[in-house]
Design a protein around this motif. Structure first.
Motif, PDB file in Angstrom:
ATOM      1  N   ARG A   1       0.835  -1.216   0.000  1.00 51.25           N
ATOM      2  CA  ARG A   1       0.000   0.000   0.000  1.00 51.25           C
ATOM      3  C   ARG A   1       0.860   1.251   0.000  1.00 51.25           C
ATOM      4  N   ASP A   2       2.103   1.110   0.492  1.00 51.39           N
ATOM      5  CA  ASP A   2       3.022   2.245   0.596  1.00 51.39           C
ATOM      6  C   ASP A   2       4.011   2.301  -0.559  1.00 51.39           C
ATOM      7  N   PHE A   3       3.760   1.539  -1.596  1.00 54.15           N
ATOM      8  CA  PHE A   3       4.739   1.408  -2.677  1.00 54.15           C
ATOM      9  C   PHE A   3       5.031   2.767  -3.327  1.00 54.15           C
ATOM     10  N   PRO A   4       6.312   3.174  -3.360  1.00 55.28           N
ATOM     11  CA  PRO A   4       6.635   4.519  -3.856  1.00 55.28           C
ATOM     12  C   PRO A   4       6.788   4.594  -5.373  1.00 55.28           C
ATOM     13  N   ALA A   5       5.665   4.526  -6.083  1.00 55.33           N
ATOM     14  CA  ALA A   5       5.730   4.633  -7.548  1.00 55.33           C
ATOM     15  C   ALA A   5       4.489   5.375  -8.013  1.00 55.33           C
ATOM     16  N   SER A   6       4.546   5.885  -9.247  1.00 52.98           N
ATOM     17  CA  SER A   6       3.365   6.586  -9.769  1.00 52.98           C
ATOM     18  C   SER A   6       2.365   5.551 -10.289  1.00 52.98           C
ATOM     19  N   VAL A   7       1.118   6.000 -10.435  1.00 55.83           N
ATOM     20  CA  VAL A   7       0.054   5.150 -10.964  1.00 55.83           C
ATOM     21  C   VAL A   7       0.463   4.615 -12.348  1.00 55.83           C
ATOM     22  N   TRP A   8       0.991   5.519 -13.171  1.00 51.69           N
ATOM     23  CA  TRP A   8       1.398   5.153 -14.536  1.00 51.69           C
ATOM     24  C   TRP A   8       2.455   4.040 -14.514  1.00 51.69           C
ATOM     25  N   GLU A   9       3.457   4.189 -13.643  1.00 52.60           N
ATOM     26  CA  GLU A   9       4.532   3.176 -13.579  1.00 52.60           C
ATOM     27  C   GLU A   9       3.984   1.808 -13.173  1.00 52.60           C
ATOM     28  N   ILE A  10       3.058   1.833 -12.220  1.00 58.49           N
ATOM     29  CA  ILE A  10       2.520   0.553 -11.738  1.00 58.49           C
ATOM     30  C   ILE A  10       1.699  -0.135 -12.823  1.00 58.49           C
ATOM     31  N   VAL A  11       0.824   0.632 -13.488  1.00 59.71           N
ATOM     32  CA  VAL A  11      -0.016   0.014 -14.526  1.00 59.71           C
ATOM     33  C   VAL A  11       0.864  -0.484 -15.683  1.00 59.71           C
ATOM     34  N   LEU A  12       1.821   0.334 -16.075  1.00 61.44           N
ATOM     35  CA  LEU A  12       2.693  -0.038 -17.196  1.00 61.44           C
ATOM     36  C   LEU A  12       3.464  -1.330 -16.902  1.00 61.44           C
ATOM     37  N   SER A  13       3.814  -1.535 -15.640  1.00 67.60           N
ATOM     38  CA  SER A  13       4.585  -2.746 -15.299  1.00 67.60           C
ATOM     39  C   SER A  13       3.780  -4.017 -15.601  1.00 67.60           C
ATOM     40  N   GLY A  14       2.451  -3.887 -15.702  1.00 66.81           N
ATOM     41  CA  GLY A  14       1.624  -5.046 -16.044  1.00 66.81           C
ATOM     42  C   GLY A  14       1.845  -5.531 -17.469  1.00 66.81           C
ATOM     43  N   THR A  15       2.443  -4.685 -18.302  1.00 68.93           N
ATOM     44  CA  THR A  15       2.642  -5.070 -19.709  1.00 68.93           C
ATOM     45  C   THR A  15       3.984  -5.782 -19.920  1.00 68.93           C
TER      46      THR A  15
ATOM     47  N   LEU B   1      -1.675   0.094 -24.359  1.00 73.54           N
ATOM     48  CA  LEU B   1      -2.427  -0.891 -23.577  1.00 73.54           C
ATOM     49  C   LEU B   1      -2.643  -0.376 -22.142  1.00 73.54           C
ATOM     50  N   ALA B   2      -1.601   0.237 -21.573  1.00 66.31           N
ATOM     51  CA  ALA B   2      -1.723   0.788 -20.213  1.00 66.31           C
ATOM     52  C   ALA B   2      -2.781   1.895 -20.202  1.00 66.31           C
ATOM     53  N   GLU B   3      -2.736   2.763 -21.203  1.00 64.45           N
ATOM     54  CA  GLU B   3      -3.714   3.865 -21.242  1.00 64.45           C
ATOM     55  C   GLU B   3      -5.142   3.319 -21.393  1.00 64.45           C
ATOM     56  N   LYS B   4      -5.296   2.342 -22.270  1.00 67.11           N
ATOM     57  CA  LYS B   4      -6.630   1.768 -22.501  1.00 67.11           C
ATOM     58  C   LYS B   4      -7.210   1.215 -21.191  1.00 67.11           C
ATOM     59  N   ASN B   5      -6.389   0.482 -20.447  1.00 71.03           N
ATOM     60  CA  ASN B   5      -6.906  -0.134 -19.219  1.00 71.03           C
ATOM     61  C   ASN B   5      -7.079   0.877 -18.083  1.00 71.03           C
ATOM     62  N   MET B   6      -6.284   1.949 -18.113  1.00 66.86           N
ATOM     63  CA  MET B   6      -6.487   3.002 -17.108  1.00 66.86           C
ATOM     64  C   MET B   6      -7.804   3.732 -17.377  1.00 66.86           C
TER      65      MET B   6
END
Ligand code: ADP
Length: 232
Positions: A82-96, A113-118
């Motif tokens: 929950r305290d992970f120090p990263a931006s929303v974009w970085e976290i979603v992008l890591s899923g790809t 793909l990250a933008e579409k799912n966000m």
């Protein structure tokens, strides 16, 4: 052929059996809830489905062209995560990452793909926000968008509503149901049996030596449900 088929599966660690006699299959479009008491082996089963913990016995087969890396996973959130120090974009992008192949960077395709799912999860406006500053519900949407980047076929969720308030919990369950209706197959570990029977199409109830598997309608007629008091 099912996405996942388990026959007489035995789960455990280093010679100690946690649960056995587990038989079930997951077909495209199913919404399976895995329920059972604390320590019954739900998380262990999930790790086995993800290929992280080998089964101690029995058969576990993937079908319908489902590869091991084609499973979107939403892990149980710990305080540290929950305290992970990263931006929303970085976290979603890591899923790809699994679609990057051997290239060590994210290309146009991964970013799209990250933008579409966000956008699908309604968190595009939060793109630059720091993950740890978000509410619990927003954090779950970020992790969902990340999981959707990893797979458009199968989503595996481990106790996803832990720590969410009742209103956000209902919204989250409705969101998962909508994704399921849009074609995504869902496997969710939950201790919340009353919500499981409300939203899932199938139930797998595991105990140490026996398990139930079937449709939610069948579950409501089973001994497992009766033994829970019939109305949780
Ligand atoms: P649940 O998710 O249903 O609460 P778990 O799958 O987390 O249950 O745990 C089932 C049993 O396996 C518990 O007795 C737990 O102590 C044990 N266990 C969990 N993880 C490990 C591990 N890495 N090594 C050994 N035993 C474990």
């Amino acid at each position: 052929m099912a996405y996942i088929k388990c026959k007489n599966l035995v789960l455990g660690y280093e010679g100690t059996i946690v649960a056995e006699n587990i038989n079930f299959e997951v077909n495209r479009g199913d919404y399976l809830c895995i329920v059972g008491e604390n320590g019954a082996g739900k998380t262990t089963l999930m790790k086995t489905l993800l290929g992280l913990t080998p089964p101690m016995g029995g058969e576990f087969v993937r079908g319908e062209g489902l590869n091991a890396h084609e499973t979107g996973y939403l892990p149980q959130q710990t305080v540290v995560q929950r305290d992970f120090p990263a931006s929303v974009w970085e976290i979603v992008l890591s899923g790809t990452l699994s679609s990057c192949g051997k290239r060590p960077f994210f290309g146009k395709e991964q970013k799209a793909l990250a933008e579409k799912n966000m956008r699908r999860m309604d968190i595009w406006e939060l793109k630059k926000e720091c993950y740890r500053r978000l509410s619990g519900g927003q954090q779950q949407r970020v992790l969902l968008a990340r999981a959707l980047c990893a797979s458009s076929k199968l989503l595996v969720l481990d106790e996803p509503v832990t720590g969410l308030d009742p209103k956000v919990t209902v919204e989250f369950y409705q969101l998962i149901k909508k994704l399921n209706e849009e074609g995504l197959t869902i496997i969710m570990v939950s201790h919340d049996v009353s919500s499981a029977i409300k939203y899932a199409s199938h139930i797998l109830h595991i105990e140490k030596e026996r398990s139930f598997t079937g449709t939610t309608k069948e579950y409501l007629k089973s001994d497992f449900w009766r033994e829970l008091g019939g109305a949780v």
